[in-house]
Structures are given as C-alpha cells and as structure tokens.
Design an enzyme around this catalytic site. Structure first.
Site, PDB file in Angstrom:
ATOM      1  N   THR A 235       0.820  -1.215   0.000  1.00 61.58           N
ATOM      2  CA  THR A 235       0.000   0.000   0.000  1.00 61.58           C
ATOM      3  C   THR A 235       0.855   1.266   0.000  1.00 61.58           C
ATOM      4  O   THR A 235       1.891   1.326   0.650  1.00 61.58           O
ATOM      5  CB  THR A 235      -0.897  -0.008   1.262  1.00 61.58           C
ATOM      6  OG1 THR A 235      -1.636  -1.227   1.259  1.00 61.58           O
ATOM      7  CG2 THR A 235      -1.838   1.174   1.292  1.00 61.58           C
ATOM      8  N   SER A 241      -6.452   0.099  -2.512  1.00 63.27           N
ATOM      9  CA  SER A 241      -7.153  -0.953  -3.257  1.00 63.27           C
ATOM     10  C   SER A 241      -6.633  -1.078  -4.681  1.00 63.27           C
ATOM     11  O   SER A 241      -6.504  -2.187  -5.199  1.00 63.27           O
ATOM     12  CB  SER A 241      -8.657  -0.655  -3.298  1.00 63.27           C
ATOM     13  OG  SER A 241      -9.148  -0.522  -1.993  1.00 63.27           O
ATOM     14  N   GLY A 274       2.857  -3.061   8.183  1.00 62.39           N
ATOM     15  CA  GLY A 274       2.995  -3.770   9.459  1.00 62.39           C
ATOM     16  C   GLY A 274       4.437  -4.212   9.679  1.00 62.39           C
ATOM     17  O   GLY A 274       5.100  -4.651   8.745  1.00 62.39           O
ATOM     18  N   ARG A 415     -27.972 -12.837  33.408  1.00 58.96           N
ATOM     19  CA  ARG A 415     -28.573 -11.559  33.779  1.00 58.96           C
ATOM     20  C   ARG A 415     -30.090 -11.678  33.885  1.00 58.96           C
ATOM     21  O   ARG A 415     -30.738 -12.218  32.994  1.00 58.96           O
ATOM     22  CB  ARG A 415     -28.223 -10.527  32.699  1.00 58.96           C
ATOM     23  CG  ARG A 415     -28.710  -9.126  32.983  1.00 58.96           C
ATOM     24  CD  ARG A 415     -27.900  -8.521  34.086  1.00 58.96           C
ATOM     25  NE  ARG A 415     -28.104  -7.084  34.196  1.00 58.96           N
ATOM     26  CZ  ARG A 415     -27.514  -6.371  35.127  1.00 58.96           C
ATOM     27  NH1 ARG A 415     -26.680  -6.935  35.986  1.00 58.96           N
ATOM     28  NH2 ARG A 415     -27.729  -5.082  35.202  1.00 58.96           N
ATOM     29  N   GLY A 502     -24.818  -2.035  30.199  1.00 61.49           N
ATOM     30  CA  GLY A 502     -23.671  -1.260  30.690  1.00 61.49           C
ATOM     31  C   GLY A 502     -22.446  -2.120  30.927  1.00 61.49           C
ATOM     32  O   GLY A 502     -21.317  -1.699  30.641  1.00 61.49           O
ATOM     33  N   THR A 523     -11.137  -4.082   5.955  1.00 61.07           N
ATOM     34  CA  THR A 523     -10.419  -3.241   4.977  1.00 61.07           C
ATOM     35  C   THR A 523      -9.138  -3.884   4.473  1.00 61.07           C
ATOM     36  O   THR A 523      -8.878  -3.899   3.273  1.00 61.07           O
ATOM     37  CB  THR A 523     -10.100  -1.878   5.619  1.00 61.07           C
ATOM     38  OG1 THR A 523     -11.323  -1.272   6.010  1.00 61.07           O
ATOM     39  CG2 THR A 523      -9.358  -0.966   4.660  1.00 61.07           C
ATOM     40  N   GLU A 525      -6.156  -6.662   3.531  1.00 66.72           N
ATOM     41  CA  GLU A 525      -6.213  -7.862   2.674  1.00 66.72           C
ATOM     42  C   GLU A 525      -7.340  -7.728   1.654  1.00 66.72           C
ATOM     43  O   GLU A 525      -7.963  -8.727   1.259  1.00 66.72           O
ATOM     44  CB  GLU A 525      -6.416  -9.136   3.501  1.00 66.72           C
ATOM     45  CG  GLU A 525      -5.283  -9.467   4.446  1.00 66.72           C
ATOM     46  CD  GLU A 525      -4.087 -10.102   3.756  1.00 66.72           C
ATOM     47  OE1 GLU A 525      -4.198 -10.488   2.579  1.00 66.72           O
ATOM     48  OE2 GLU A 525      -3.035 -10.176   4.404  1.00 66.72           O
ATOM     49  N   ASP A 527     -10.239  -4.431   0.576  1.00 63.58           N
ATOM     50  CA  ASP A 527     -11.450  -3.797   1.100  1.00 63.58           C
ATOM     51  C   ASP A 527     -12.673  -4.643   0.709  1.00 63.58           C
ATOM     52  O   ASP A 527     -12.765  -5.124  -0.427  1.00 63.58           O
ATOM     53  CB  ASP A 527     -11.545  -2.391   0.484  1.00 63.58           C
ATOM     54  CG  ASP A 527     -12.869  -1.740   0.746  1.00 63.58           C
ATOM     55  OD1 ASP A 527     -13.025  -1.156   1.823  1.00 63.58           O
ATOM     56  OD2 ASP A 527     -13.766  -1.849  -0.130  1.00 63.58           O
TER      57      ASP A 527
END
Ligand code: FAD
Length: 742
Positions: A235, A241, A274, A415, A502, A523, A525, A527
């Site tokens: 990239t 892309s 990366g 719950r 919560g 996104t 590998e 989009d």
C-alpha cells in the site's frame, strides 16, 4: 503503625485494586492470586502480617462465594423444568416467551464438542497452555501503544522460540494447521494474530510464493525463527485498493546489476506497513519494474508491478539503512500491538537477485522473461498467490465472532431483569428481542464455522494440486467469505456489546477491544466492497462461459443445473406452501437462496449490457454497483448454506445432527426473512408464506435459546481466550466484583 495520609491511602487503594485486577487476570489463567498490597497489624513481622491478612481476605472471599453458591442451590431458577430440574439441558421458557412449551431438543454435549472440535485442537491447546503458564506474556486490559508493541513481539518470539510452535513450516507444508495456529494466537491477542500473519503470511508468504528456490534457501530459516522480521510493503499513501496504480519504481541498472528502488513522490510513500515502524529488517516492496532504454526510441519500458526484497534496517545495529526513511503511522483505533510504519526510498540499491522472480525475471543483460504473456496476467498471478491472508482473516474473524457471541450469550443467561408481577425476574435471554439479536447470530457463527473450514480445505487442496479450477474457486470464495464474514462479525460485536447493557461497556468485558481490533479486518487484505466486486465479476464470467458452452468451477456448479428453471416464473403453488416441514426442508431453503442468486445474475447481465452501450464498461459497472454487491453476497450466502446443510448431513451422531439442523434452519430462514422484500417482489413467496417464515424464525430462535449455553460451550473456548468476567461459564458476577476490588 502511623496512619497514612489520604494521598498515600488513595495510592495504596489504587495499588491494591490494580493488584487485585491483575490477580484476577492471572487467576483467569489458572494462576494463584497475588497478595493484597496494603499492610496493617501489631507486632508481627511484615511477612507474617501479610500472610495473615491474605489468608483472612481469602477466607472472607471463600465464605462470600460459598454463601452465593448456597443461595443458588437453595433458590433453583424458576425456569428449570420442575420435572427434570436436575438436568441442565432442559431449561423451560419463561412465561414471557409465549408459552410454547419446553425446547424439543437436548444437547449431547460431548458429541457436539467433538464434532465442532477442529482437526488441530492439539496444537491450539499447546498454545493456550503455553500462555496460561506465562502470565507475564498475557496482554493486560490497559496497555500503552509502546508497551503493547514490545509485548506483542515478545509473545511472538516466545511462541516460536520457547514454545517451539513453528507457524512458517505449517504455512508451507500443511496450511490447515497454520490457520489453526493463527486462530489460537488471535484468541490470546488479535494484535498477536496479525503480527504473526505479517511475518509469516505476508512477508514470509511473499518470499515463498513469489520467489524461487534461491530465495527460499536464503530466507526460509531467518523468517521461520524470526531472525529476519519483515514487512509486506504494498500500500502507498495514494493507492490502497488500486494496486495497479502503485508508483514506487524499481529501475534496473545494467551497469551494476542492481535495481534502484525509488519513491518518486510523497503519494508513493509506502503506508500502513505492518512491522515497519519498529521491528522489521526487510520488506517485500511492490514496485513498477522499469527497464531503461528498451522501449521505442530508447525509452524506458514499464513492465508493471513486481515484488522485491529490500533490506530496511541493519542486521546488527537495527539502525535504519541509508536512503531509507521510516516513520511511525502512530496510535491506531485498534491493533496497537502491531507497529505500522511508512517507508520512503531514495534510490536504494538492491542486487538483481532480490527480484522475486517466479512470474517474471530480468537477466544479467537486462532482458525480461516470463512464462505469462501480459502484464495483466502476471499481475493476477502475483496477487493470486497472496490469497492465504484472506483465508486466514475469514477464519480468524469467525474465531472473534465465537468469543463475542459466547460472552453475550453467557451473560444473557445469567442476567435477570424484570418479570411477571410478584414473580422472580427473568433471564434477559428469555426476552424475544434478545433472542432475535443473539440466536440468529449464534446460528450464523455455526454456519461460518463450517464454511470457513471448507475454504481452508479447498485452499490446502489448491496449494497441493495447483489445479486451475480450484485456483479460480478459492480466489472467489476467499474474497467472498472474507468480505461477508468480517462485515457480519464487525456488526455483530456491537450488537453483543449492546445486548450486555452497561457491563458490556467495561473494557475488561472485551467488546471494546474485540470491536476495535477486528474492525480493520473489513479493509485490509482487500477492502470488502472491492472484494465483493471480484466475486460478482467472477460470477459474471462464469455466467458468460456457461452460455458459450464452457464449464463452471465447483462452487458455481449449481448454476449449471438451475439457471433455466431459476429464471422462469416461480411456481404459484409452492409460493404459498407454509407448512413447517416444507420451510425446514433444505431443498426449499437452498432453492430459495439459489433462485435469488440466479435472478440477480440474470438481471445484472441484462442491465450491464444495456448500460454499456451508453456509459461504456466502467460506467455501466458503476451504475450497477449495488446490484453487483447484492449478487455477490447472495452467492456467498448460498455457499455458506450449502456447506452447513452438508455438515448437518455428515454428522455421525443423530442428536447432534438434530441440534445442527435446528441452527441451520434458523440460519436459512432468518436470511430469507431479512431479504423477504426481494422474494415477495418476484412472487417467489406469497404473503401467507412470508408470515409463516417470520413466525418460524421467532420460534426457532426460542428453541435455540433453550440450548444456547451448551451451544456456546461447544465452541470449546478456554478461559484464557474468553477472559471477560461476565462471559465466564460460572460465577461471572463473582469474578467481576473481584476484578474491581470487592
Ligand atoms: C492497520 C492496518 C494495517 C495494514 N497493514 C498493511 C501492510 O502490512 N501492508 C500493506 O501493504 N498494506 C497494509 N494496510 C493497507 C490496507 O491493505 C489498505 O488500507 C487497504 O487495501 C484499503 O486501501 P485504502 O486504505 O487505500 O482504501 P481505499 O482503496 O482508498 O478505499 C476507501 C473507500 O473507498 C471505497 N472504494 C475504493 N475503491 C472502490 C471501488 N472500486 N468500488 C467501490 N468502492 C471503492 C472502499 O470501499 C472504501 O470504503 C494496512 C492498513 C491498516 C489500516
């Protein structure tokens, strides 16, 4: 003892809470809790005081727990079937659920666990046990970006060098084991899963799949044992892309027998890479291969995008190499254990041998050779070799979905809120709305489990056979499943968070980190929107080929038999059938999915032809883009359903098969209901049938609710993967209260 100042006291309480929090994290990983940090007491030695306090604290905690447990025993849940209250499998619905009676199915736990257990559970357990035994390698709830990156690298090197897990070998010899490793380490920390993927799928995969023997011999060992940490630099700032638009150049210099790697403008800076910001020593750099003086009139020729190995840091000192500039992409929304960086090259020279030359080579005299005739074919072959990353993401995304669903379902069972007048409160999973949120999601998780296992098998087969049909199939399937599953998981994590109220918002309960870390799966590998277009494009190609008398690849086979019947008007009689037996018949369900895909495909073909005349190919494509995306999703849903039905039919245990059939029916009918407008518009489903499908989806969700606890247990996720106190299989509240310091 002198009394503490309020500042000291505050610090002490904080430290005690922190100690408790980490002690609980350790305990979740089966470690004994640490001692509380505060010390008080008379003439005892400090050590004795601490021991005494600790045992008093432990005793009180144990007493509290016994009290809680005895309360549970003395007050059996009002939802237990009075006739068989000892049997956990028979949980009857609350009055709020419509009083349809108790669930019809029980779960044979051991058989279901066995059927769901991946083939490579053993290596996954080795990984879990290793991290359980090494609490200092577990990622805490709060951690800075810098610390997270260091920890992530330590986790990876420890896994490889200390635990002796060698992912790279499996990536080459048996990809299905490799993907099982990726899934397991992603359960430890998603950043770790991605860091491992960068090293072995991206950097290592590019060397092995795009290079030749000389590259494998030179780099395999260093990549395997992480002496050569590396990056995958595709990239750029201006192009993500659109890989064919990359601008970085690699110009061959015949005088020195080198390539000169250059970033011609700021738009060509490699971005998001990366492993680049801190750890990488090499990068596979994707650049346009330029051959000077070989074009008409002595001009340069651009041979298109190729991959080159470029050293970026010194092997000894780790300093950035001359003419390479590296900057940190900084703190991200998630995945902060991975160090993403930006790279600029100012005429960096690399030997000719560093061209990864499997699909195209340059000889000493600068002659270009390739077995593939065109730039487009070479480009497709290059990108085609990198589908393994997509397969891994699709599979890992299902792993994230399993964690998220497990936490949400367990908590929803625990719950209790509101209830009928003067009666105990009911479990929130007994609310129809909560079932509507979570039960189709649980069914989808099972569906994706089987579909991605199929993808992995196909990928492994492709790696062995290189059969052209399988290659085509895996490309489209990996693109489609990656896009479909990661989008679904991303949305579902938010639904799970919300369904836990919560407490779902507490960081320790994991939804925040799962959501943030996983979000980018949509996104990188590829989009998702771009990938779905590839699926649709492939489908159109197959469609055209069918009309030219060509064959269809495996996954599209259903179109061969059915295109003619699916494009005819629906049968007005079956459009009204509404019996449960019919709606739960896999033939009806598959037919509905395939009918939709075939109709979408046929109408798309007509629309594209019409618009191309006035708008040209690109304009027509864009005019039909949403139609294309719907078609791709529809096809992928058909494949997922087909694989689920197959898994149900293959199940050796009858009871487990029935449980899976229930989930499969829910998956299928929920999808049909979600798209009921389309079915109604073409009269495939009459109004009475639409109503019956809706009712049945609610009923099946209610039935699945009855066995939801067992169904999430069958994912077999250990505590070190779940970690959320509210998602523990027992005593959730106790671990939660303990976590905050009670
Ligand atoms: C955390 C992280 C890690 C990464 N790691 C690496 C790495 O190690 N190596 C590497 O090379 N890259 C890496 N990337 C880059 C990543 O692969 C790209 O971000 C990705 O390919 C998308 O490209 P883009 O960001 O330029 O988005 P764009 O292509 O600009 O897309 C932006 C939007 O436009 C839409 N869009 C684009 N084209 C079309 C179209 N034809 N039709 C319809 N809509 C369209 C997309 O759907 C999207 O919504 C990483 C990115 C991140 C965020």
């Amino acid at each position: 003892m002198p009394s503490k100042s309020s500042h000291e006291h505050h610090a002490c309480v904080q430290s005690r809470n922190t100690t408790r929090q980490s002690s609980i994290q350790h305990r979740l990983a089966n470690k004994s809790p640490c001692l509380p940090a505060r010390m008080e007491g008379g003439g005892m030695t400090k050590e004795a005081q601490m021991t005494s306090l600790a045992s008093e604290h432990d005793t009180q905690r144990a007493l509290r727990r016994i009290q809680k447990l005895s309360l549970h025993l003395l007050q059996p849940s009002p939802f237990l079937d009075p006739e068989s209250s000892g049997d956990k499998n028979w949980i009857v619905p609350s009055p709020c659920t419509g009083g349809r009676g108790r669930p019809l199915l029980s779960v044979s736990r051991a058989e279901l666990v066995e059927y769901m257990k991946g083939r490579h559970r053993e290596i996954q357990e080795r990984i879990f046990n290793f991290f359980v035994s090494r609490p200092e390698l577990q990622t805490p709830v709060e951690i800075s970006t810098a610390d997270h990156r260091v920890l992530c690298m330590r986790q990876l090197t420890a896994l490889v060098r200390e635990a002796g897990i060698r992912p790279f070998r499996y990536a080459i010899e048996d990809p299905s084991v490799y993907f099982a490793i990726v899934e397991a380490v992603g359960g430890i920390d998603i950043s770790l899963g991605i860091k491992l993927g960068v090293q072995y799928s991206l950097w290592g995969g590019s060397v092995m799949n795009l290079g030749t023997k000389k590259h494998k011999e030179k780099y395999f060992k260093g990549i395997d044992n992480i002496d050569y940490p590396g990056c995958f630099a595709m990239t750029e700032l201006h192009h993500g892309s659109n890989v064919q638009g990359l601008q970085t150049t690699a110009t061959f210099d015949p005088l020195t027998d080198e390539f000169v790697i250059n970033t011609p403008n700021d738009g060509a800076i490699k971005w998001w890479i990366g492993n680049a910001a801190v750890h990488g020593k090499f990068a596979t750099v994707f650049a346009r291969l330029i051959l000077p003086f070989q074009g008409k009139g002595g001009k340069s020729i651009d041979m298109g995008v190729h991959a080159f190995i470029v050293p970026i840091r010194d092997m000894e000192t780790h300093d950035t190499l001359p003419m390479v500039e590296i900057h940190d992409c900084g703190h991200k929304v998630g995945l902060n254990g991975v160090d993403n960086g930006a790279l600029r090259f100012q005429s960096v020279r690399i030997p000719r041998d560093n061209l990864l030359n499997r699909f195209g080579d340059v000889s000493r005299d600068g002659t270009y050779t390739s077995s593939l005739p065109t730039i487009n074919k070479r480009f497709a072959a290059t990108l085609g070799e990198l589908v393994g990353g997509r397969v891994g993401l699709a599979y890992s995304s299902v792993g994230v979905l399993k964690v998220s669903v497990t936490i949400a379902v367990r908590y929803s069972l625990l719950r209790q809120q509101f209830g009928p007048p003067k009666q105990p409160e009911i479990s929130i999973l007994d609310y129809q709305s909560q079932q509507h949120k979570l039960m189709p999601m649980l069914a989808s998780t099972y569906a994706f489990h089987f579909a991605t296992l199929y993808l992995i098998d196909k990928y492994s087969e492709m790696k062995k056979s290189h059969d052209e049909d399988i290659v085509g199939d895996v490309h489209a399937l990996s693109a489609g499943l990656k896009a479909y599953v990661t989008s679904y998981t991303a949305k579902s994590i938010s639904v799970c968070r919300e369904s836990c109220g919560g407490h779902g918002y507490a960081a320790v309960n994991r939804f925040g980190v799962l959501r943030n870390d996983h979000d980018i799966f949509q996104t990188f590998e590829g989009d998702n929107t771009v990938l779905l277009q590839q699926v649709a494009g492939d489908l159109l190609k197959q469609y055209k080929s069918k009309f030219r008398g060509g064959t269809l690849t495996v996954t599209w086979n259903y179109l061969r038999e059915s295109m003619a019947s699916y494009t005819a008007q629906p049968n007005p009689v079956t459009a009204r059938w509404q019996g449960e037996e019919h709606l739960r018949d896999p033939n009806f369900q598959l037919d509905a999915f395939r009918y939709r895909t075939s109709r979408l495909l046929q109408s798309l073909g007509l629309r594209l032809r019409k618009h191309t005349k006035t708008l040209g190919g690109f304009g027509a494509w864009n005019r039909c883009l949403n139609h294309l995306l719907t078609l791709a999703e529809s096809h992928i849903e058909s494949v997922i359903l087909a694989k689920f039905i197959e898994a149900v039919q293959k199940c050796p245990d009858k009871n487990t098969g029935n449980v899976l059939k229930l989930l499969c029916d829910l998956y299928a009918l929920d999808r049909i209901w979600n798209d009921i407008g389309t079915y109604r518009n073409v009269d495939y489903v009459a109004p009475n049938k639409a109503k019956a499908i809706h009712k049945l989806v609610d009923y099946l969700s209610f039935q699945v609710r009855g066995i939801a606890g067992e169904l999430v247990d069958a994912f077999g996720l250990p505590e070190i993967v779940i970690r959320a106190p509210i998602g523990m299989s027992s005593e959730a509240y106790s671990q939660y209260t303990e976590y905050v310091g009670f």
